[in-house]
Design an enzyme around this catalytic site. Structure first.
Site, PDB file in Angstrom:
ATOM      1  N   GLU A  57       3.927   1.740  -3.055  1.00  0.00           N
ATOM      2  CA  GLU A  57       4.201   1.177  -1.723  1.00  0.00           C
ATOM      3  C   GLU A  57       3.724   2.135  -0.623  1.00  0.00           C
ATOM      4  O   GLU A  57       4.488   2.533   0.263  1.00  0.00           O
ATOM      5  CB  GLU A  57       5.681   0.818  -1.560  1.00  0.00           C
ATOM      6  N   GLU A 103       6.463  -4.843  -9.202  1.00  0.00           N
ATOM      7  CA  GLU A 103       7.873  -4.974  -8.781  1.00  0.00           C
ATOM      8  C   GLU A 103       8.086  -6.419  -8.351  1.00  0.00           C
ATOM      9  O   GLU A 103       7.360  -6.923  -7.482  1.00  0.00           O
ATOM     10  CB  GLU A 103       8.218  -4.034  -7.620  1.00  0.00           C
TER      11      GLU A 103
HETATM   12  O1  AHR Z   1      13.206  -1.602  -6.129  1.00  0.00           O
HETATM   13  C1  AHR Z   1      13.725  -0.901  -5.056  1.00  0.00           C
HETATM   14  C2  AHR Z   1      12.638  -0.398  -4.140  1.00  0.00           C
HETATM   15  O2  AHR Z   1      11.915  -1.494  -3.687  1.00  0.00           O
HETATM   16  C3  AHR Z   1      11.589   0.470  -4.757  1.00  0.00           C
HETATM   17  O3  AHR Z   1      11.968   1.798  -4.813  1.00  0.00           O
HETATM   18  C4  AHR Z   1      10.433   0.295  -3.841  1.00  0.00           C
HETATM   19  O4  AHR Z   1       9.209   0.468  -4.470  1.00  0.00           O
HETATM   20  C5  AHR Z   1      10.636  -1.097  -3.307  1.00  0.00           C
HETATM   21  O5  AHR Z   1      10.569  -1.130  -1.920  1.00  0.00           O
END
Ligand code: AHR
Length: 508
Positions: A198, A317
């Site tokens: 990110e 994610e």
């Molecule tokens: O999953 C929680 C957070 O969400 C992670 O650390 C990040 O990569 C995302 O913003």
């Protein structure tokens, strides 16, 4: 036979599918729903990596969750929670670690073991008793492929290349000898390496162009330190942000030090996880068509820079992210949320998207495996509960290494019947999801390109969208056998409201 459907009721539903809306014995309506499946139209391989998971140093995912320590009274295998290992073994093809945003805190070689501050998740100190060697040990125990996420935002190319050498160089260098001294003489041969996380947000607040410049420096030193060639994953967009993708690839040009490009897409929830209204649930479920659109559009955009499709798209994610209950976060750690029947339906809607788009993706990782967001397991002291998410992954595991085949719902709705199907030889796996809280469905599948001989099915269902496997009721929701009928080119089953069904169909 399931209590909710008598044989007679089931056949009635099947035969009258195109005509009336029937009522089941439990009192909900059974709407007819048509699906066509073409076993001869292959969409792509459902790589095992498409069912990946994510373990982050966040809340009690690692400490107190997966890792209880060797001296814990909680049954453990060299510090790993024994029950978790037993539940997860064979169900996690690939495991991403240590972040997430935590990737940008820098873990470093295990031997250093500094006490660090987890600035992203509560400023608590971590003793780093769970480091690289312990993570690899966990992967070996549960038979998962490791996927390491390196620090770009506040890190250096040197740190990343040293970590790669520590993990993968066979022997004879200081770092590989340090690994051996830490108890691991054999190289870890880690294939998957995330170059940052990110970097548009917690990983450095950059734009795609700035990140690409950094990516080129980092990847230049990310060499193969063994026969295992690193698969380098660049940070992709938040959701379907095309500006990020254009700026990154505009800067990268034709340089090909990128094997993967990873997008993130969460399904936000407007309420606490056990307090959802049907409307709030519907709003969360409506994110899944957006995820499918994002996969298609990001892949199409990637194709304009990578016509040979040498770069794989990841969704590393994803999952439901509901409102947090403050007391639960205090007790169980940051981003702890209960996992309900709604969460199970959401997981299955997501997996159906992933299966249908198998040809466009190389890996996905739901966030996170234990005690955080869309978890498989929840722990409280010695207790370890299998959530509904766990059962969805268990039920749909049969799709892995099969070829996704074309499916179409006759009358698609944004939040209506969801389907995915895959086949290998004479075995066909079918997942059907009814996301509606108030209507059952009689699903009538017509099969082309193959003929069905017999089928069995398992279903996960609870009429209450907020029902969960809690510490007090750990076994409330679990898969059960369910009735399904096959007749050559026709497969018929009834789905109660809020249900996930996976069928194993044997073809002639
Ligand atoms: O999953 C929680 C957070 O969400 C992670 O650390 C990040 O990569 C995302 O913003």
């Amino acid at each position: 036979m399931p209590k909710s459907f008598t044989r007679r009721g089931f056949l009635l539903g099947a035969g009258a599918a195109s005509a009336a809306i029937l009522t089941s014995r439990r009192g909900f309506s059974l709407e007819p729903a048509g699906v066509s499946i073409d076993a001869s139209q292959e969409v792509g391989l459902i790589r095992p990596e498409l069912h990946g998971q994510f373990a982050e140093h966040l809340g009690s995912c690692i400490y107190g969750g997966l890792w209880v320590g060797k001296d814990s009274p909680i049954p453990n295998i060299d510090g790993y929670r024994k029950q978790a290992v037993e539940y997860l073994k064979g169900l996690v093809p690939v495991l991403r670690w240590p972040g997430g945003c935590f990737a940008d805190d820098g873990v470093g070689p295990a031997a250093k073991r500094p006490r660090t501050v987890n600035v992203h998740w509560g400023n608590n100190t971590e003793d780093n008793s769970f480091g690289t060697n312990e993570f690899i040990g966990l992967c070996r125990l549960i038979e998962a492929e490791p996927y390491l996420s390196a620090n770009v935002g506040s890190g250096t190319p040197e740190e990343m290349r040293d970590w790669m050498e520590y993990c993968n160089y066979p022997k004879g260098s200081s770092l590989s000898d340090l690994r051996a001294a830490n108890g691991a003489p054999e190289p870890f041969n880690v294939k998957y390496w995330g170059v940052g996380n990110e970097n548009w947000g917690c990983g450095g607040q950059m734009n795609g162009d700035e990140y690409a410049t950094l990516y080129r420096r980092f990847s230049n030193y990310a060499r193969p330190f063994s026969e295992t060639r690193p698969f380098l994953v660049a940070c992709g967009p938040s959701g379907n942000n095309q500006d990020w993708t254009r700026k990154f690839w505009g800067n990268m040009g034709t340089r090909r030090a990128v094997q993967g490009f990873a997008m993130h897409f969460y399904s936000r929830g407007a309420n606490f996880s056990t307090k959802f209204s049907p409307a709030e649930m519907q709003q969360q479920f409506s994110s899944f068509p957006d995820i499918e659109k994002a996969i298609l559009e990001q892949r199409a955009l990637l194709d304009t820079y990578d016509p040979q499709k040498q770069v794989g798209l990841l969704l590393d994610e994803w999952g439901v992210w509901d409102r947090m209950v403050p007391e639960e976060q205090t007790q169980y750690g940051r981003l702890f949320q209960q996992i309900t029947m709604r969460s199970a339906v959401a997981a299955a809607l997501g997996l159906n998207v992933i299966h249908r788009q198998a040809g466009k993706l190389v890996m996905t990782n739901i966030a996170q495996i234990v005690n955080v967001l869309h978890s498989m397991l929840l722990t409280d002291g010695p207790q370890c509960v299998r959530t509904t998410t766990y059962y969805v992954y268990q039920m749909t595991k049969a799709h892995l290494s099969q070829t996704s085949i074309a499916v179409a719902v006759e009358k698609p709705e944004p939040v209506g019947l969801s389907v995915s199907a895959s086949r290998r030889g004479g075995e066909l796996t079918l997942t059907l999801v009814n996301p509606k809280p108030d209507a059952g469905m009689t699903v009538n599948c017509s099969l082309a390109g193959a003929s069905a001989r017999s089928a069995t099915a398992r279903i996960l269902h609870d009429a209450d969208l907020n029902a969960a496997n809690t510490f007090a009721t750990p076994d409330r929701i679990a898969p059960r056998d369910h009735q399904i009928a096959v007749e050559g080119a026709r497969i018929v089953t009834d789905l109660p409201p809020l249900s996930v069904l996976t069928a194993a169909v044997r073809l002639v």
